[in-house]
Design a protein around this motif. Structure first.
Motif, PDB file in Angstrom:
ATOM      1  N   PRO A 286       0.818  -1.088  -0.090  1.00  8.22           N
ATOM      2  CA  PRO A 286       0.037  -0.202   0.050  1.00  8.22           C
ATOM      3  C   PRO A 286       0.824   1.220  -0.052  1.00  8.22           C
ATOM      4  CG  PRO A 286       0.070  -0.914   2.228  1.00  8.22           C
ATOM      5  CD  PRO A 286       0.564  -1.792   1.287  1.00  8.22           C
ATOM      6  N   VAL A 287       1.948   1.361   0.770  1.00  6.90           N
ATOM      7  CA  VAL A 287       2.790   2.273   0.851  1.00  6.90           C
ATOM      8  C   VAL A 287       3.395   2.706  -0.729  1.00  6.90           C
ATOM      9  CG1 VAL A 287       4.930   3.427   1.698  1.00  6.90           C
ATOM     10  CG2 VAL A 287       3.441   2.261   3.377  1.00  6.90           C
ATOM     11  N   LEU A 288       4.152   1.652  -1.272  1.00  4.97           N
ATOM     12  CA  LEU A 288       4.726   1.848  -2.569  1.00  4.97           C
ATOM     13  C   LEU A 288       3.522   2.354  -3.772  1.00  4.97           C
ATOM     14  CD1 LEU A 288       7.269   1.346  -4.271  1.00  4.97           C
ATOM     15  CD2 LEU A 288       6.345  -0.756  -4.738  1.00  4.97           C
ATOM     16  N   TYR A 289       2.288   1.587  -3.729  1.00  6.11           N
ATOM     17  CA  TYR A 289       1.454   2.037  -4.788  1.00  6.11           C
ATOM     18  C   TYR A 289       0.946   3.330  -4.525  1.00  6.11           C
ATOM     19  CZ  TYR A 289       1.474  -2.424  -7.290  1.00  6.11           C
ATOM     20  OH  TYR A 289       2.151  -3.713  -7.901  1.00  6.11           O
ATOM     21  N   GLY A 290       0.351   3.804  -3.309  1.00  2.00           N
ATOM     22  CA  GLY A 290       0.010   4.962  -2.742  1.00  2.00           C
ATOM     23  C   GLY A 290       0.928   5.975  -3.165  1.00  2.00           C
ATOM     24  N   LEU A 291       2.346   5.849  -2.965  1.00  2.00           N
ATOM     25  CA  LEU A 291       3.281   6.881  -3.499  1.00  2.00           C
ATOM     26  C   LEU A 291       3.424   7.049  -4.876  1.00  2.00           C
ATOM     27  CD1 LEU A 291       5.793   6.311  -0.223  1.00  2.00           C
ATOM     28  CD2 LEU A 291       4.156   8.155  -0.658  1.00  2.00           C
ATOM     29  N   LYS A 292       3.575   5.952  -5.693  1.00  2.00           N
ATOM     30  CA  LYS A 292       4.047   5.989  -6.890  1.00  2.00           C
ATOM     31  C   LYS A 292       2.878   6.282  -8.003  1.00  2.00           C
ATOM     32  CE  LYS A 292       7.526   5.290  -8.642  1.00  2.00           C
ATOM     33  NZ  LYS A 292       8.304   6.360  -9.138  1.00  2.00           N
ATOM     34  N   MET A 293       1.831   5.875  -7.636  1.00  2.00           N
ATOM     35  CA  MET A 293       0.362   6.088  -8.309  1.00  2.00           C
ATOM     36  C   MET A 293      -0.125   7.371  -7.941  1.00  2.00           C
ATOM     37  SD  MET A 293      -0.633   2.172  -8.767  1.00  2.00           S
ATOM     38  CE  MET A 293      -1.333   2.575 -10.323  1.00  2.00           C
ATOM     39  N   SER A 294      -0.068   8.440  -8.897  1.00  2.00           N
ATOM     40  CA  SER A 294      -0.642   9.675  -8.528  1.00  2.00           C
ATOM     41  C   SER A 294      -2.054   9.839  -8.088  1.00  2.00           C
ATOM     42  CB  SER A 294      -0.419  10.628  -9.818  1.00  2.00           C
ATOM     43  OG  SER A 294      -0.993  10.144 -11.103  1.00  2.00           O
ATOM     44  N   LYS A 295      -2.986   8.856  -8.820  1.00  2.00           N
ATOM     45  CA  LYS A 295      -4.314   9.082  -8.828  1.00  2.00           C
ATOM     46  C   LYS A 295      -4.717   8.634  -7.204  1.00  2.00           C
ATOM     47  CE  LYS A 295      -7.154   8.387 -12.946  1.00  2.00           C
ATOM     48  NZ  LYS A 295      -8.038   7.343 -13.678  1.00  2.00           N
ATOM     49  N   ILE A 296      -4.145   7.524  -6.969  1.00  5.81           N
ATOM     50  CA  ILE A 296      -4.326   7.167  -5.387  1.00  5.81           C
ATOM     51  C   ILE A 296      -3.749   7.959  -4.388  1.00  5.81           C
ATOM     52  CG2 ILE A 296      -3.607   5.107  -3.804  1.00  5.81           C
ATOM     53  CD1 ILE A 296      -3.847   3.082  -6.172  1.00  5.81           C
ATOM     54  N   ARG A 297      -2.499   8.522  -4.768  1.00  9.42           N
ATOM     55  CA  ARG A 297      -1.699   9.302  -3.963  1.00  9.42           C
ATOM     56  C   ARG A 297      -2.604  10.580  -3.796  1.00  9.42           C
ATOM     57  NH1 ARG A 297       2.641   9.985  -6.495  1.00  9.42           N
ATOM     58  NH2 ARG A 297       2.253  12.116  -7.473  1.00  9.42           N
ATOM     59  N   ASN A 298      -3.139  11.489  -4.759  1.00 10.10           N
ATOM     60  CA  ASN A 298      -4.083  12.606  -4.438  1.00 10.10           C
ATOM     61  C   ASN A 298      -5.401  12.414  -3.729  1.00 10.10           C
ATOM     62  OD1 ASN A 298      -2.053  13.911  -6.273  1.00 10.10           O
ATOM     63  ND2 ASN A 298      -3.079  13.453  -7.895  1.00 10.10           N
ATOM     64  N   ILE A 299      -5.897  11.053  -3.930  1.00  9.07           N
ATOM     65  CA  ILE A 299      -7.152  11.031  -3.283  1.00  9.07           C
ATOM     66  C   ILE A 299      -6.919  10.647  -1.900  1.00  9.07           C
ATOM     67  CG2 ILE A 299      -9.171   9.064  -3.209  1.00  9.07           C
ATOM     68  CD1 ILE A 299      -8.828   8.962  -6.199  1.00  9.07           C
ATOM     69  N   CYS A 300      -5.863   9.811  -1.525  1.00  8.92           N
ATOM     70  CA  CYS A 300      -5.227   9.352  -0.066  1.00  8.92           C
ATOM     71  C   CYS A 300      -4.987  10.705   0.583  1.00  8.92           C
ATOM     72  CB  CYS A 300      -3.877   8.533  -0.160  1.00  8.92           C
ATOM     73  SG  CYS A 300      -4.392   6.745  -0.411  1.00  8.92           S
ATOM     74  N   LYS A 301      -4.467  11.733  -0.276  1.00 12.74           N
ATOM     75  CA  LYS A 301      -4.018  13.048   0.661  1.00 12.74           C
ATOM     76  C   LYS A 301      -5.411  13.721   0.981  1.00 12.74           C
ATOM     77  CE  LYS A 301       0.448  14.344  -1.663  1.00 12.74           C
ATOM     78  NZ  LYS A 301       0.933  15.068  -2.471  1.00 12.74           N
ATOM     79  N   ARG A 302      -6.390  13.887  -0.197  1.00 14.87           N
ATOM     80  CA  ARG A 302      -7.787  14.333   0.500  1.00 14.87           C
ATOM     81  C   ARG A 302      -8.448  13.783   1.410  1.00 14.87           C
ATOM     82  NH1 ARG A 302      -8.415  14.579  -5.455  1.00 14.87           N
ATOM     83  NH2 ARG A 302      -9.809  12.886  -5.289  1.00 14.87           N
ATOM     84  N   VAL A 303      -8.465  12.550   1.395  1.00 19.08           N
ATOM     85  CA  VAL A 303      -9.094  11.703   2.449  1.00 19.08           C
ATOM     86  C   VAL A 303      -8.220  11.856   4.024  1.00 19.08           C
ATOM     87  CG1 VAL A 303      -9.471   9.070   3.566  1.00 19.08           C
ATOM     88  CG2 VAL A 303      -9.807   9.606   1.177  1.00 19.08           C
ATOM     89  N   LEU A 304      -7.151  11.850   3.949  1.00 14.08           N
ATOM     90  CA  LEU A 304      -6.325  12.016   5.280  1.00 14.08           C
ATOM     91  C   LEU A 304      -6.597  13.567   5.714  1.00 14.08           C
ATOM     92  CD1 LEU A 304      -2.902  10.348   4.641  1.00 14.08           C
ATOM     93  CD2 LEU A 304      -4.885   9.511   6.012  1.00 14.08           C
ATOM     94  N   CYS A 305      -6.696  14.519   4.753  1.00 13.96           N
ATOM     95  CA  CYS A 305      -6.930  15.962   4.995  1.00 13.96           C
ATOM     96  C   CYS A 305      -8.470  16.005   5.368  1.00 13.96           C
ATOM     97  CB  CYS A 305      -6.698  16.874   3.648  1.00 13.96           C
ATOM     98  SG  CYS A 305      -5.155  17.082   3.448  1.00 13.96           S
ATOM     99  N   LEU A 306      -9.292  15.321   5.075  1.00 11.52           N
ATOM    100  CA  LEU A 306     -10.730  15.465   5.505  1.00 11.52           C
ATOM    101  C   LEU A 306     -10.637  14.713   6.882  1.00 11.52           C
ATOM    102  CD1 LEU A 306     -12.676  14.503   2.463  1.00 11.52           C
ATOM    103  CD2 LEU A 306     -12.679  16.474   3.755  1.00 11.52           C
ATOM    104  N   LEU A 307      -9.987  13.841   7.248  1.00 13.73           N
ATOM    105  CA  LEU A 307     -10.197  12.958   8.535  1.00 13.73           C
ATOM    106  C   LEU A 307      -9.342  13.937   9.523  1.00 13.73           C
ATOM    107  CD1 LEU A 307      -9.271   9.305   7.557  1.00 13.73           C
ATOM    108  CD2 LEU A 307     -11.437  10.007   8.095  1.00 13.73           C
TER     109      LEU A 307
END
Length: 311
Positions: A286-307
């Motif tokens: 999850p860390v590798l794919y989350g960091l390298k794939m821009s779509k997932i990285r951007n959505i994860c950032k938004r989710v973490l910011c909301l939380l």
């Protein structure tokens, strides 16, 4: 002679007394397990709840994260119990349950990585035909084979090992392994050893050959294609290749160590490396794919910011 029954047990002899440090090790392992659960669940939720990620590549990635949760759950609960325990025993039934979880996890992992490489092969080598080749029906079929096939092969593996008459009950590992049980048998184990090698071929070698073949085709297209094609290949294939190399290293060590170098590896190094592919890979994915794939990285950032905003 020890018969494998519901009341029988195995001794995991690799564990040693660490005194009060066992509580520190317990906390470290527990935190690692919690981190694995949180990161993989986050990736699964992000993919499931965002319609823009409902594509074959992300569906297979979601399947990979589910497998990481499955595999780590096959190891960590027993590991945490054994760290705190003074007597390192495990019942035969639970031991074979752990063998089922760990071995099916390995097979699902390699098949999933092979399916993901096939998906990237179609996307990069046949971009205009991708949607007609990678249909919803084919995605469902590949998903089903990735999970059902390993379960069937491991059921056969355990059905051959469980009835064996054993001459001992000491396993020189941190967790239960099929070959460790087979080595304890009093009777002839040629059938079990042959099927064990067949399982290794179908669970590891064949998927790796498929992955190598697809990446040779991808590299051929990249070298003859445009700069945009090369960039797309690098951005989507790098995490997949890194994940494959990381997992393959751990599995190869386990196979070689258990079958050929069981007594030549130092105890502490043996423990660390035997736990490597079951602890690092579930966190690595999850860390590798989350960091390298821009779509997932951007959505994860938004989710973490909301939380964090809600907190």
């Amino acid at each position: 002679m020890v018969n494998i029954t519901q009341d029988s047990y195995f001794i995991l002899s690799v564990y040693f007394d660490t005194g009060v440090l066992k509580y520190l090790y317990f906390i470290i392992i527990l935190l690692l397990y919690i981190l694995i659960i949180c990161t993989n669940v986050l990736l699964i939720v992000v993919i499931c709840l965002n319609r823009s990620l409902h594509e074959p590549m992300y569906i297979f990635l979601c399947s990979l994260s589910v497998n990481e949760l499955y595999g780590s759950t096959g190891l960590f609960p027993l590991l945490l119990v054994q760290i705190l325990s003074d007597i390192h025993t495990v019942s035969a039934s639970f031991c074979f349950l752990q063998i089922f979880c760990v071995y099916s996890y390995v097979c699902v992992e390699f098949l999933n990585l092979a399916v993901m490489s096939y998906d990237r092969y179609l996307a990069i080598c046949y971009p205009l035909q991708y949607n007609t080749r990678m249909t919803t029906k084919k995605v469902a079929m590949l998903f089903g084979v990735t999970w059902l096939y390993p379960f069937l092969t491991v059921v056969v593996l355990i059905s051959l090992s469980a009835p064996l008459q054993l001459c001992g009950n000491i396993i020189n590992k941190v967790y239960c392994g099929n070959y460790s049980v087979v080595k304890l048998a009093c009777s002839d184990t040629r059938l079990q050893n042959i099927y064990g090698l067949i399982y290794t071929v179908i669970a590891i070698i064949l998927p790796v050959i498929l992955i190598i073949y697809t990446y040779m085709k991808i590299l051929k297209v990249c070298f003859s294609g445009s700069k945009q094609t090369r960039q797309k290949a690098v951005s989507t294939c790098t995490p997949h290749l890194a994940s494959l190399l990381n997992f393959s290293f751990g599995c190869c060590f386990q196979i070689l160590q258990s079958r050929f170098f069981s007594s030549s590896v130092p105890n502490l190094l043996d423990i660390l490396l035997s736990l490597y592919f079951l602890t690092c890979q579930p966190l690595f994915t999850p860390v590798l794919y989350g960091l390298k794939m821009s779509k997932i990285r951007n959505i994860c950032k938004r989710v973490l910011c909301l939380l964090s905003g809600e907190v």
